[in-house]
Structure formats: C-alpha cells, structure tokens
Design a protein around this motif. Structure first.
Motif, PDB file in Angstrom:
ATOM      1  N   LEU A   1      12.452  76.455  55.259  1.00  0.00           N
ATOM      2  CA  LEU A   1      11.941  76.462  53.887  1.00  0.00           C
ATOM      3  C   LEU A   1      10.764  75.511  53.794  1.00  0.00           C
ATOM      4  CD1 LEU A   1      13.122  73.623  52.560  1.00  0.00           C
ATOM      5  CD2 LEU A   1      15.191  74.984  52.292  1.00  0.00           C
ATOM      6  N   ASP A   2       9.875  75.808  52.852  1.00  0.00           N
ATOM      7  CA  ASP A   2       8.718  74.960  52.593  1.00  0.00           C
ATOM      8  C   ASP A   2       9.007  74.065  51.397  1.00  0.00           C
ATOM      9  OD1 ASP A   2       7.251  76.000  54.682  1.00  0.00           O
ATOM     10  OD2 ASP A   2       6.174  77.454  53.426  1.00  0.00           O
ATOM     11  N   VAL A   3       8.585  72.822  51.507  1.00  0.00           N
ATOM     12  CA  VAL A   3       8.833  71.819  50.481  1.00  0.00           C
ATOM     13  C   VAL A   3       7.533  71.490  49.751  1.00  0.00           C
ATOM     14  CG1 VAL A   3       9.655  69.474  50.021  1.00  0.00           C
ATOM     15  CG2 VAL A   3      10.691  70.825  51.869  1.00  0.00           C
ATOM     16  N   TYR A   4       7.577  71.550  48.422  1.00  0.00           N
ATOM     17  CA  TYR A   4       6.449  71.171  47.574  1.00  0.00           C
ATOM     18  C   TYR A   4       6.926  70.050  46.651  1.00  0.00           C
ATOM     19  CZ  TYR A   4       4.520  75.607  49.181  1.00  0.00           C
ATOM     20  OH  TYR A   4       4.060  76.642  49.961  1.00  0.00           O
ATOM     21  N   ARG A   5       6.410  68.869  46.905  1.00  0.00           N
ATOM     22  CA  ARG A   5       6.823  67.714  46.106  1.00  0.00           C
ATOM     23  C   ARG A   5       6.208  67.763  44.707  1.00  0.00           C
ATOM     24  NH1 ARG A   5       8.880  63.222  48.837  1.00  0.00           N
ATOM     25  NH2 ARG A   5       8.732  63.242  51.120  1.00  0.00           N
ATOM     26  N   PRO A   6       6.911  67.221  43.721  1.00  0.00           N
ATOM     27  CA  PRO A   6       6.349  67.193  42.363  1.00  0.00           C
ATOM     28  C   PRO A   6       5.110  66.318  42.294  1.00  0.00           C
ATOM     29  CG  PRO A   6       8.358  65.877  42.498  1.00  0.00           C
ATOM     30  CD  PRO A   6       8.259  66.625  43.792  1.00  0.00           C
ATOM     31  N   VAL A   7       4.105  66.816  41.585  1.00  0.00           N
ATOM     32  CA  VAL A   7       2.856  66.067  41.419  1.00  0.00           C
ATOM     33  C   VAL A   7       2.966  65.122  40.235  1.00  0.00           C
ATOM     34  CG1 VAL A   7       0.397  66.258  40.911  1.00  0.00           C
ATOM     35  CG2 VAL A   7       1.481  67.872  42.497  1.00  0.00           C
ATOM     36  N   ALA A   8       3.384  65.660  39.098  1.00  0.00           N
ATOM     37  CA  ALA A   8       3.512  64.841  37.885  1.00  0.00           C
ATOM     38  C   ALA A   8       4.902  64.223  37.865  1.00  0.00           C
ATOM     39  CB  ALA A   8       3.296  65.713  36.647  1.00  0.00           C
ATOM     40  N   THR A   9       4.989  62.917  38.043  1.00  0.00           N
ATOM     41  CA  THR A   9       6.285  62.245  38.051  1.00  0.00           C
ATOM     42  C   THR A   9       6.393  61.295  36.875  1.00  0.00           C
ATOM     43  OG1 THR A   9       5.427  60.498  39.486  1.00  0.00           O
ATOM     44  CG2 THR A   9       6.445  62.396  40.564  1.00  0.00           C
ATOM     45  N   THR A  10       7.616  61.109  36.412  1.00  0.00           N
ATOM     46  CA  THR A  10       7.882  60.227  35.272  1.00  0.00           C
ATOM     47  C   THR A  10       8.753  59.054  35.681  1.00  0.00           C
ATOM     48  OG1 THR A  10       9.848  61.501  34.659  1.00  0.00           O
ATOM     49  CG2 THR A  10       7.744  62.186  33.698  1.00  0.00           C
ATOM     50  N   GLY A  11       8.969  58.893  36.979  1.00  0.00           N
ATOM     51  CA  GLY A  11       9.883  57.862  37.440  1.00  0.00           C
ATOM     52  C   GLY A  11      11.305  58.369  37.539  1.00  0.00           C
ATOM     53  N   MET A  12      11.545  59.568  37.046  1.00  0.00           N
ATOM     54  CA  MET A  12      12.873  60.169  37.128  1.00  0.00           C
ATOM     55  C   MET A  12      12.873  61.228  38.228  1.00  0.00           C
ATOM     56  SD  MET A  12      13.557  60.656  33.042  1.00  0.00           S
ATOM     57  CE  MET A  12      15.217  61.283  33.319  1.00  0.00           C
ATOM     58  N   ARG A  13      14.044  61.572  38.702  1.00  0.00           N
ATOM     59  CA  ARG A  13      14.133  62.625  39.708  1.00  0.00           C
ATOM     60  C   ARG A  13      13.738  63.962  39.090  1.00  0.00           C
ATOM     61  NH1 ARG A  13      15.770  60.951  44.398  1.00  0.00           N
ATOM     62  NH2 ARG A  13      17.050  59.083  44.604  1.00  0.00           N
ATOM     63  N   ALA A  14      13.084  64.788  39.891  1.00  0.00           N
ATOM     64  CA  ALA A  14      12.496  66.026  39.386  1.00  0.00           C
ATOM     65  C   ALA A  14      13.510  67.168  39.387  1.00  0.00           C
ATOM     66  CB  ALA A  14      11.307  66.409  40.262  1.00  0.00           C
ATOM     67  N   PRO A  15      13.374  68.100  38.431  1.00  0.00           N
ATOM     68  CA  PRO A  15      14.140  69.347  38.526  1.00  0.00           C
ATOM     69  C   PRO A  15      13.788  70.054  39.838  1.00  0.00           C
ATOM     70  CG  PRO A  15      13.028  69.160  36.404  1.00  0.00           C
ATOM     71  CD  PRO A  15      12.480  68.077  37.272  1.00  0.00           C
ATOM     72  N   VAL A  16      14.738  70.812  40.354  1.00  0.00           N
ATOM     73  CA  VAL A  16      14.577  71.477  41.643  1.00  0.00           C
ATOM     74  C   VAL A  16      14.604  72.989  41.444  1.00  0.00           C
ATOM     75  CG1 VAL A  16      15.496  71.731  43.981  1.00  0.00           C
ATOM     76  CG2 VAL A  16      15.760  69.555  42.755  1.00  0.00           C
TER      77      VAL A  16
ATOM     78  N   GLY B   1       5.664  69.150  37.829  1.00  0.00           N
ATOM     79  CA  GLY B   1       6.661  68.098  37.984  1.00  0.00           C
ATOM     80  C   GLY B   1       7.969  68.527  38.592  1.00  0.00           C
ATOM     81  N   MET B   2       7.992  69.670  39.280  1.00  0.00           N
ATOM     82  CA  MET B   2       9.225  70.151  39.895  1.00  0.00           C
ATOM     83  C   MET B   2       9.167  70.003  41.410  1.00  0.00           C
ATOM     84  SD  MET B   2       9.623  73.648  37.689  1.00  0.00           S
ATOM     85  CE  MET B   2       9.174  73.614  35.956  1.00  0.00           C
ATOM     86  N   LEU B   3      10.331  69.798  42.016  1.00  0.00           N
ATOM     87  CA  LEU B   3      10.469  69.893  43.458  1.00  0.00           C
ATOM     88  C   LEU B   3      10.775  71.349  43.772  1.00  0.00           C
ATOM     89  CD1 LEU B   3      10.849  68.759  46.346  1.00  0.00           C
ATOM     90  CD2 LEU B   3      13.258  68.398  45.754  1.00  0.00           C
ATOM     91  N   VAL B   4       9.929  71.982  44.577  1.00  0.00           N
ATOM     92  CA  VAL B   4      10.057  73.417  44.833  1.00  0.00           C
ATOM     93  C   VAL B   4      10.328  73.639  46.319  1.00  0.00           C
ATOM     94  CG1 VAL B   4       9.010  75.685  44.546  1.00  0.00           C
ATOM     95  CG2 VAL B   4       8.410  73.823  42.984  1.00  0.00           C
TER      96      VAL B   4
END
Length: 203
Positions: A25-40, A68-71
């Motif tokens: 699988l390919d991982v795309y990290r969230p770009v817009a972060t709020t200091g909280m863990r991102a929805p997946v 802002g999502m981890l995809v």
C-alpha cells in the motif's frame, strides 16, 4: 488518470502489508495538521477486479492528504491471480494493517474510513457490511467511522466476463454488499456520476 496524477508528488512511503501474497500500500501523510492524530482513509482502486494499480490513484491520496487525512491506497489481487472472495480478503488484510499501524504515520485508529472506486468500492462495501472478512482479523464493521463508495456496484448482475471473476454461482449472493445491510454497518456515503454508463445507478 494520467491527467489527474500530473504534477503530483509520489507517495510518502510504500509498505508491504501482506508479504505472503506480495501486496503493498502507498502512504500519504496528512499535510494540514492540527496537532491531533489524523482521520485515516483506506482506499481501494477500481478496474473491474481485473486491472488497476495503486499508483493510478495517487491523485486521491494526495488530495485527501491535503485535507489533513492519512491516506493508504492499497493493492489487492485481481483476476486471474485470484477470484472472489480473494480480493476482499486482501482488502481485509489492508484495513487490519491500517488499524494496527495508523499511529506510526500520524493517524487515529479510532477514526478510520474504508473507501473505494468501482470494483474497489465493492470491496470496501463488503468489508463494511459482511462481518466475516474483518472478523478473521478480530475486527468488525462497526469499528470503522464510515464507508465511502464511488461508483460502487453494490447490487449487480454477474454476467459475461465477470462470471470467471466470481467463480461458483452459489457464492454470487455473497458478492452483493446490499445483501448484508442489517444494521451492524458504519455510516455509508454513496457517490455516483449521472453520466456513468459503466456502473449504472441501479447497481
């Protein structure tokens, strides 16, 4: 798909989630972060269960990561390497991997969505309705925050070149996500194009 992917960066990482069958699988990290863990979001590509590649959907990974999502865009075996339900079992392995490893990539394992386009939407929908697949990994459909099906065949005729993909006719009812809607599934978002002639609205 080439146009949609034009100019977009490659995935942040690629990970083997099922060594026994060589699926990654390919991982795309969230770009817009709020200091909280991102929805997946675990996403499965389309291709009539015969073709397709996770690289084709880089635009999905990048656009959702920008929000802002981890995809995680996951491979699965296609026909003739496997037949139904092999590709759904692969999908269950991908989401189980995501549940276990999301935190390592900044994701929130308690806020996870399963999604897909076309054939991938059928896989996502079965994972969110037929509890047998996630049950094999100690999970259940209600563990997910939601399911998203884009042009998804959820109640479709198995004819023509789909017959060998789905094997024994006795198991065809098990390929229809609609047959498993009984109240234990997460919320669903169904999206369909008005001019889509491949997967029609009645499907």
């Amino acid at each position: 798909l080439l146009w949609a992917n034009r100019g977009l960066p490659q995935p942040d990482a690629s990970v083997v989630y099922a060594p026994a069958v060589g699926m990654s699988l390919d991982v795309y990290r969230p770009v817009a972060t709020t200091g909280m863990r991102a929805p997946v979001v675990v996403f499965f590509y389309g291709g009539s269960w015969r073709t397709g590649a996770r690289a084709d959907y880089r635009f999905v990974g990048r656009r959702l990561a920008q929000q802002g999502m981890l995809v995680l865009v996951a491979d699965y075996r296609t026909y003739p390497e496997t037949t139904f339900p092999g590709f759904v079992q692969d999908g269950a392995g991908a989401v189980a991997w995501a549940r276990e490893h999301a935190q390592e990539w900044g994701g929130d394992p308690t806020c996870m969505f399963v999604a897909g386009h076309s054939a991938g939407a059928q896989i996502a929908a079965l994972l969110a309705t037929d509890g047998r697949y996630l049950g094999a990994h100690g999970l259940k459909p209600k563990d997910w925050a939601g399911a998203i099906a884009l042009s998804g065949p959820l109640d479709f005729a198995i004819t023509g070149d789909l017959v060998p993909v789905f094997g024994d006719p006795a198991q065809w009812p098990g390929a229809q996500p609609l047959n498993f809607v009984d109240g234990d599934e997460p919320p669903f978002l169904l999206i369909h194009g008005l001019r889509d002639k491949v997967v029609e609205a009645e499907d």
